[in-house]
Design a protein around this motif. Structure first.
Motif, PDB file in Angstrom:
ATOM      1  N   ARG A   1      -8.247  -1.748  -0.311  1.00  0.00           N
ATOM      2  CA  ARG A   1      -6.858  -1.273  -0.381  1.00  0.00           C
ATOM      3  C   ARG A   1      -6.351  -1.214  -1.809  1.00  0.00           C
ATOM      4  O   ARG A   1      -6.815  -1.937  -2.669  1.00  0.00           O
ATOM      5  CB  ARG A   1      -5.944  -2.186   0.424  1.00  0.00           C
ATOM      6  CG  ARG A   1      -6.240  -2.176   1.892  1.00  0.00           C
ATOM      7  CD  ARG A   1      -5.310  -3.106   2.637  1.00  0.00           C
ATOM      8  NE  ARG A   1      -5.528  -2.977   4.050  1.00  0.00           N
ATOM      9  CZ  ARG A   1      -4.662  -2.380   4.853  1.00  0.00           C
ATOM     10  NH1 ARG A   1      -3.534  -1.911   4.411  1.00  0.00           N
ATOM     11  NH2 ARG A   1      -4.931  -2.283   6.135  1.00  0.00           N
TER      12      ARG A   1
ATOM     13  N   THR B   1       0.856  -1.185   0.000  1.00  0.00           N
ATOM     14  CA  THR B   1       0.000   0.000   0.000  1.00  0.00           C
ATOM     15  C   THR B   1       0.896   1.240   0.000  1.00  0.00           C
ATOM     16  O   THR B   1       2.098   1.149   0.307  1.00  0.00           O
ATOM     17  CB  THR B   1      -0.871   0.023   1.264  1.00  0.00           C
ATOM     18  OG1 THR B   1      -0.002   0.116   2.404  1.00  0.00           O
ATOM     19  CG2 THR B   1      -1.764  -1.206   1.364  1.00  0.00           C
TER      20      THR B   1
ATOM     21  N   HIS C   1      -6.373  -3.226  -6.986  1.00  0.00           N
ATOM     22  CA  HIS C   1      -7.342  -3.031  -5.908  1.00  0.00           C
ATOM     23  C   HIS C   1      -7.612  -4.379  -5.265  1.00  0.00           C
ATOM     24  O   HIS C   1      -7.986  -5.333  -5.946  1.00  0.00           O
ATOM     25  CB  HIS C   1      -8.633  -2.413  -6.437  1.00  0.00           C
ATOM     26  CG  HIS C   1      -8.425  -1.030  -6.959  1.00  0.00           C
ATOM     27  ND1 HIS C   1      -8.417   0.072  -6.144  1.00  0.00           N
ATOM     28  CD2 HIS C   1      -8.163  -0.576  -8.201  1.00  0.00           C
ATOM     29  CE1 HIS C   1      -8.177   1.146  -6.870  1.00  0.00           C
ATOM     30  NE2 HIS C   1      -8.022   0.779  -8.124  1.00  0.00           N
TER      31      HIS C   1
END
Length: 77
Positions: A67, A28, A63
């Motif tokens: 997140r 992330t 995706h």
């Protein structure tokens, strides 16, 4: 596309180096900031660096649930 400057350029190059060392890395934006870049840059700079590398075709965004994971762009099969 314009070239990044100063902190942004440094963050872009640090992400490139990380992915040279760990080509299967994916994380992330927060993980990139904390683990890939050891907290050396603000999340704003990291987000801009990721966007720059996405626009240049070096990274892709996936995706997973709520997140977004960032990784080196995979070659098309």
């Amino acid at each position: 596309m314009t070239e990044p400057s100063s902190d942004l350029e440094t963050a872009v190059n640090a992400i490139r180096r990380y992915l040279q060392k760990y080509p299967q890395g994916a994380d992330t934006p927060e993980g990139v900031a904390q683990w890939w870049l050891q907290g050396s840059f603000s999340l704003e700079i990291v987000a801009a660096a990721l966007a720059y590398l996405l626009a240049s075709g070096e990274l892709e965004r996936m995706h997973v649930g709520q997140r977004q994971l960032w990784r080196r762009r995979r070659q098309e099969a």
